[in-house]
Design an enzyme around this catalytic site. Structure first.
Site, PDB file in Angstrom:
ATOM      1  N   HIS A   1       7.713   1.224 -10.906  1.00 49.76           N
ATOM      2  CA  HIS A   1       6.554   0.718 -10.167  1.00 49.76           C
ATOM      3  C   HIS A   1       5.282   1.119 -10.885  1.00 49.76           C
ATOM      4  O   HIS A   1       5.234   2.146 -11.581  1.00 49.76           O
ATOM      5  CB  HIS A   1       6.543   1.237  -8.723  1.00 49.76           C
ATOM      6  CG  HIS A   1       6.665   2.729  -8.613  1.00 49.76           C
ATOM      7  ND1 HIS A   1       7.875   3.384  -8.715  1.00 49.76           N
ATOM      8  CD2 HIS A   1       5.731   3.693  -8.436  1.00 49.76           C
ATOM      9  CE1 HIS A   1       7.677   4.691  -8.592  1.00 49.76           C
ATOM     10  NE2 HIS A   1       6.389   4.904  -8.435  1.00 49.76           N
TER      11      HIS A   1
ATOM     12  N   ARG B   1       0.834  -1.201   0.000  1.00 52.11           N
ATOM     13  CA  ARG B   1       0.000   0.000   0.000  1.00 52.11           C
ATOM     14  C   ARG B   1       0.872   1.257   0.000  1.00 52.11           C
ATOM     15  O   ARG B   1       1.870   1.313   0.720  1.00 52.11           O
ATOM     16  CB  ARG B   1      -0.940   0.004   1.215  1.00 52.11           C
ATOM     17  CG  ARG B   1      -1.941  -1.130   1.152  1.00 52.11           C
ATOM     18  CD  ARG B   1      -3.077  -1.033   2.132  1.00 52.11           C
ATOM     19  NE  ARG B   1      -3.814  -2.298   2.091  1.00 52.11           N
ATOM     20  CZ  ARG B   1      -4.725  -2.627   1.183  1.00 52.11           C
ATOM     21  NH1 ARG B   1      -5.048  -1.752   0.234  1.00 52.11           N
ATOM     22  NH2 ARG B   1      -5.315  -3.817   1.197  1.00 52.11           N
ATOM     23  N   ASP B   2       0.454   2.228  -0.824  1.00 53.36           N
ATOM     24  CA  ASP B   2       1.173   3.503  -0.867  1.00 53.36           C
ATOM     25  C   ASP B   2       1.036   4.203   0.484  1.00 53.36           C
ATOM     26  O   ASP B   2      -0.043   4.237   1.082  1.00 53.36           O
ATOM     27  CB  ASP B   2       0.619   4.394  -1.993  1.00 53.36           C
ATOM     28  CG  ASP B   2       1.563   5.525  -2.337  1.00 53.36           C
ATOM     29  OD1 ASP B   2       2.124   5.498  -3.452  1.00 53.36           O
ATOM     30  OD2 ASP B   2       1.759   6.428  -1.500  1.00 53.36           O
ATOM     31  N   ILE B   3       2.138   4.752   0.964  1.00 54.12           N
ATOM     32  CA  ILE B   3       2.160   5.389   2.285  1.00 54.12           C
ATOM     33  C   ILE B   3       1.364   6.696   2.291  1.00 54.12           C
ATOM     34  O   ILE B   3       0.908   7.150   3.346  1.00 54.12           O
ATOM     35  CB  ILE B   3       3.634   5.596   2.728  1.00 54.12           C
ATOM     36  CG1 ILE B   3       3.747   5.670   4.238  1.00 54.12           C
ATOM     37  CG2 ILE B   3       4.268   6.812   2.047  1.00 54.12           C
ATOM     38  CD1 ILE B   3       5.174   5.507   4.741  1.00 54.12           C
TER      39      ILE B   3
ATOM     40  N   ASN C   1       4.614   6.640 -13.604  1.00 54.45           N
ATOM     41  CA  ASN C   1       5.272   7.938 -13.790  1.00 54.45           C
ATOM     42  C   ASN C   1       6.709   7.683 -14.220  1.00 54.45           C
ATOM     43  O   ASN C   1       7.400   6.858 -13.617  1.00 54.45           O
ATOM     44  CB  ASN C   1       5.239   8.727 -12.484  1.00 54.45           C
ATOM     45  CG  ASN C   1       3.820   9.073 -12.058  1.00 54.45           C
ATOM     46  OD1 ASN C   1       2.974   9.370 -12.893  1.00 54.45           O
ATOM     47  ND2 ASN C   1       3.554   9.018 -10.764  1.00 54.45           N
TER      48      ASN C   1
ATOM     49  N   VAL D   1      10.281   8.131  -6.841  1.00 59.59           N
ATOM     50  CA  VAL D   1      11.064   6.955  -6.452  1.00 59.59           C
ATOM     51  C   VAL D   1      11.570   6.309  -7.742  1.00 59.59           C
ATOM     52  O   VAL D   1      10.772   5.828  -8.556  1.00 59.59           O
ATOM     53  CB  VAL D   1      10.228   5.956  -5.621  1.00 59.59           C
ATOM     54  CG1 VAL D   1      11.049   4.714  -5.309  1.00 59.59           C
ATOM     55  CG2 VAL D   1       9.735   6.611  -4.326  1.00 59.59           C
TER      56      VAL D   1
ATOM     57  N   HIS E   1       1.369   2.080 -10.229  1.00 59.82           N
ATOM     58  CA  HIS E   1       0.351   2.489  -9.255  1.00 59.82           C
ATOM     59  C   HIS E   1      -0.978   1.851  -9.657  1.00 59.82           C
ATOM     60  O   HIS E   1      -1.377   1.948 -10.823  1.00 59.82           O
ATOM     61  CB  HIS E   1       0.137   4.008  -9.279  1.00 59.82           C
ATOM     62  CG  HIS E   1       1.290   4.833  -8.816  1.00 59.82           C
ATOM     63  ND1 HIS E   1       1.335   5.424  -7.576  1.00 59.82           N
ATOM     64  CD2 HIS E   1       2.438   5.196  -9.436  1.00 59.82           C
ATOM     65  CE1 HIS E   1       2.459   6.122  -7.453  1.00 59.82           C
ATOM     66  NE2 HIS E   1       3.151   6.002  -8.570  1.00 59.82           N
TER      67      HIS E   1
HETATM   68  P1  AMP Z   1       6.117   8.065  -7.978  1.00 64.07           P
HETATM   69  O1  AMP Z   1       5.784   9.490  -7.659  1.00 64.07           O
HETATM   70  O2  AMP Z   1       5.414   7.520  -9.166  1.00 64.07           O
HETATM   71  O3  AMP Z   1       7.607   7.834  -8.008  1.00 64.07           O
HETATM   72  O4  AMP Z   1       5.523   7.234  -6.766  1.00 64.07           O
HETATM   73  C1  AMP Z   1       6.214   6.950  -5.600  1.00 64.07           C
HETATM   74  C2  AMP Z   1       5.182   6.591  -4.570  1.00 64.07           C
HETATM   75  O5  AMP Z   1       5.836   5.908  -3.515  1.00 64.07           O
HETATM   76  C3  AMP Z   1       4.462   7.803  -3.951  1.00 64.07           C
HETATM   77  O6  AMP Z   1       3.065   7.704  -4.198  1.00 64.07           O
HETATM   78  C4  AMP Z   1       4.807   7.691  -2.462  1.00 64.07           C
HETATM   79  O7  AMP Z   1       3.722   8.035  -1.639  1.00 64.07           O
HETATM   80  C5  AMP Z   1       5.166   6.217  -2.327  1.00 64.07           C
HETATM   81  N1  AMP Z   1       6.064   5.888  -1.245  1.00 64.07           N
HETATM   82  C6  AMP Z   1       7.220   6.521  -0.906  1.00 64.07           C
HETATM   83  N2  AMP Z   1       7.778   5.917   0.155  1.00 64.07           N
HETATM   84  C7  AMP Z   1       6.968   4.872   0.490  1.00 64.07           C
HETATM   85  C8  AMP Z   1       7.000   3.877   1.506  1.00 64.07           C
HETATM   86  N3  AMP Z   1       7.987   3.826   2.396  1.00 64.07           N
HETATM   87  N4  AMP Z   1       5.989   2.974   1.555  1.00 64.07           N
HETATM   88  C9  AMP Z   1       4.987   3.032   0.660  1.00 64.07           C
HETATM   89  N5  AMP Z   1       4.900   3.940  -0.322  1.00 64.07           N
HETATM   90  C10 AMP Z   1       5.873   4.854  -0.400  1.00 64.07           C
END
Ligand code: AMP
Ligand code: ZN
Length: 113
Positions: A100, A29-31, A87, A96, A102
């Site tokens: 990945h 799950r996204d944080i 993205n 990140v 979403h």
């Molecule tokens: P992006 O902006 O496409 O690179 O998405 C990165 C996603 O990772 C964002 O929606 C963040 O909220 C999520 N994220 C960052 N750190 C964590 C974490 N430790 N656990 C879960 N999701 C995370």
């Protein structure tokens, strides 16, 4: 990648709310959820972004979509609809740099692209 947050999650160094794991992928799950269901589907192999994909990654990327389909059903968003987003690069909002997918669902997203 020692400084990659998703590699740390994969290695169990940082906790996450995992919903799926197999030999090549993990989903958690996204944080900071942007929708009631917001899950990240992540390959265990570190790949910076779609820009860094190699031909040998094609099966892995295909599997990310198959797993997304299963998770969408598990999360009960398959019927109403959900969005799959990747993205790529800073201007697209990638924060990140470990590729990945979403999975977003549980709210109306038709006002967005
Ligand atoms: P992006 O902006 O496409 O690179 O998405 C990165 C996603 O990772 C964002 O929606 C963040 O909220 C999520 N994220 C960052 N750190 C964590 C974490 N430790 N656990 C879960 N999701 C995370
Ligand atoms: Zn990584």
């Amino acid at each position: 990648m020692s400084d990659c947050i998703f590699c740390k999650i994969i290695q169990g160094e940082i906790p996450s709310a995992k919903v799926y794991e197999d030999d090549s992928l993990v989903a958690f799950r996204d944080i900071q959820p942007a929708a009631p269901t917001h899950i990240l589907i992540v390959p265990k192999k570190h790949i910076d972004s779609v820009n860094a994909l190699a031909p040998e990654d094609e099966a892995l990327i295909g599997k990310m979509f198959s797993v997304a389909k299963e998770i969408a059903a598990q999360e009960s968003v398959a019927e109403k609809g959900y969005r799959l987003v990747v993205n790529t690069g800073a201007e697209a909002g990638q924060t990140v740099f470990h590729v990945h997918l979403h999975l977003l669902g549980g709210r109306d997203m038709r006002a967005l692209i």
